[in-house]
Design an enzyme around this catalytic site. Structure first.
Site, PDB file in Angstrom:
ATOM      1  CG  HIS A 253      -2.216  -0.748   0.781  1.00 12.00           C
ATOM      2  ND1 HIS A 253      -3.160  -0.461   0.072  1.00 12.00           N
ATOM      3  CD2 HIS A 253      -2.676  -1.939   1.766  1.00 12.00           C
ATOM      4  CE1 HIS A 253      -4.169  -1.183   0.290  1.00 12.00           C
ATOM      5  NE2 HIS A 253      -3.578  -2.161   1.146  1.00 12.00           N
TER       6      HIS A 253
ATOM      7  CG  ASP B  31      -7.783 -13.825 -20.925  1.00 15.69           C
ATOM      8  OD1 ASP B  31      -7.039 -14.659 -21.035  1.00 15.69           O
ATOM      9  OD2 ASP B  31      -8.953 -14.085 -22.181  1.00 15.69           O
TER      10      ASP B  31
END
Length: 444
Positions: free
Chosen positions: A167, A381
């Site tokens: 983060h 994908d």
């Protein structure tokens, strides 16, 4: 590939995860000398230095040799990751100090794993203790820099990709940008480029007193549960709220209000006393709220929370909560977002930060929420189809609510993390269960 170590989940569904190989992936091209010191923005400086972990599950739709196909996929992922790190070169470095990353091309670890179970077995009853297996182990955390990738083979030939990203330099939008770039490179497209300069140009690093925006971690055992709000149930919630509000509430507003209300109700049940004040912190993506807008591919922590408060149990009504959420968002956009663009933006950030520290140190019941709805989480994908599901496992901060789209894009999937004793009551709340399904099976 040789087994190096083995991990076992602590859930009712015993899952063994074996580490087969660990490869250090470096950028395909060396980072130029003039880019080897990367400055973090002020908002990055204030962000906690712990990792967010997101796992994507990919079904196996063919019957070819699992092991050889896994190795082919792994090689494609490693090669494309190397090329992607040339574009995201700070991720291959390490933190030098509070405001800079040393872009030394040290690389990131790519871990190949296999498990003794099938994808359908773990998605029949999704369990966050099981998914914890896919996170970095204790040994891996010791070598973990800014990014780690785990690629796992299931017994059925299905696969999972876990992205563990700090983060300190990345919000959820940055994760999506990284995945878009990585999948595009997998397909031979190198035209998608991250924006690594806008964040630091807007919010240059500064020296400031020892104040941290980090959230408090729980000293109790925390646990997460998954709830599904179908589109028809969300419409029921909206109809209920619209009886007393003068606007059309969003699905995020009504779902978040219901979860907050039920969490507070069960807090009262658990403690046998009513709360006096509760605050909900909602994260806002500044990219779309600034004028002019910040590029979507801007890397960094370009988010800021606004708060909504309820005073006592008398005000815990969903319609009232939705009203306050809408008012809080409107005030944030109309007044506070503007201050990020003004000359005194640093003073505004410091004022807001001090207020947040007071909130953390007080006795208020605090909840934190993020909405990932409308993010293309299930579009990643790499060449063998889109994931059937994704999840993020939070083992650090309690009282958090994360919302994402259901697979059809119409409903809402909620990941709620609470102290374990609080969750025992929350997951049985009848008002919640009138609208939400607790952890239904994920259909492949």
């Amino acid at each position: 590939m040789m087994k190096q170590n083995e991990r076992t989940s602590s859930s009712n569904c015993e899952v063994k995860l074996e580490t087969l190989n660990r490869v250090l992936i470096k950028p395909s091209k060396p980072t130029p000398p003039n880019l080897q010191t990367f400055k973090l923005s002020l908002l990055d400086q204030l962000s906690p230095n712990f990792h967010g972990n997101t796992t994507f599950f990919y079904p196996n739709y063919n019957n070819i040799n699992h092991s050889s196909h896994f190795l082919e996929k792994s090689k494609l992922l490693q090669n494309s990751l190397s090329q992607t790190l040339t574009l995201f070169y700070p991720l291959a470095g390490n933190l030098q100090d509070a405001a800079t990353i040393n872009c030394n091309d040290g690389g990131v670890f790519f871990i190949e794993s296999q498990t003794n179970t099938t994808l359908s077995e773990i998605l029949t009853n999704p369990d966050f203790d099981t998914f914890e297996c896919f996170l970095p182990s204790t040994d891996e955390k010791q070598i973990l820099n800014l990014l780690l990738i785990r690629f796992t083979l299931f017994d059925c030939g299905s696969t999972a990709i876990t992205v563990s990203l700090t983060h300190k330099i990345a919000d959820f939008n940055t994760l999506i940008t990284f995945l878009k770039t990585w999948t595009a490179v997998c397909g031979g497209d190198t035209k998608i480029l991250p924006d690594l300069t806008t964040a630091v140009n807007l919010f240059p690093p500064r020296e400031f007193p020892a104040i941290s925006a980090s959230v408090k971690t729980s000293n109790k055992k925390i646990t997460s549960r998954r709830f599904i709000f179908e589109a028809s149930k969300i419409e029921e919630l909206k109809t209920r709220v619209k009886r007393t509000v003068e606007f059309n509430p969003t699905r995020v507003e009504v779902v978040l209000a219901l979860i907050w209300k039920c969490a507070l109700s069960t807090t009262a049940t658990k403690t046998t006393s009513f709360f006096k004040h509760s605050i909900l912190l909602q994260a806002v993506n500044l990219r779309t709220r600034m004028e002019p807008t910040i590029p979507e591919n801007a890397v960094g922590n370009l988010i800021w929370p606004f708060s909504v408060t309820v005073e006592d149990e008398c005000h815990v009504a969903i319609d009232e909560m939705v009203k306050r959420m809408r008012k809080g968002m409107r005030e944030f956009i109309e007044s506070k977002v503007e201050r990020f663009k003004e000359e005194g933006w640093f003073e505004f950030v410091m004022e807001s930060l001090k207020e947040r520290v007071k909130i953390n140190e007080g006795s208020l019941v605090i909840y934190r929420s993020s909405s990932w709805c409308n993010f293309p989480l299930l579009e990643n994908d790499f060449g063998w189809g889109k994931p059937v599901w994704s999840c993020s496992v939070n083992k650090v901060v309690s009282n958090t609510i994360a919302l994402m789209d259901t697979k059809d894009g119409c409903g809402v999937e909620a990941f709620v993390t609470l102290d374990e004793d609080h969750m025992e009551f929350f997951q049985q709340d009848q008002e919640l269960l009138n609208y939400a399904m607790l952890n239904p099976r994920i259909i492949i």
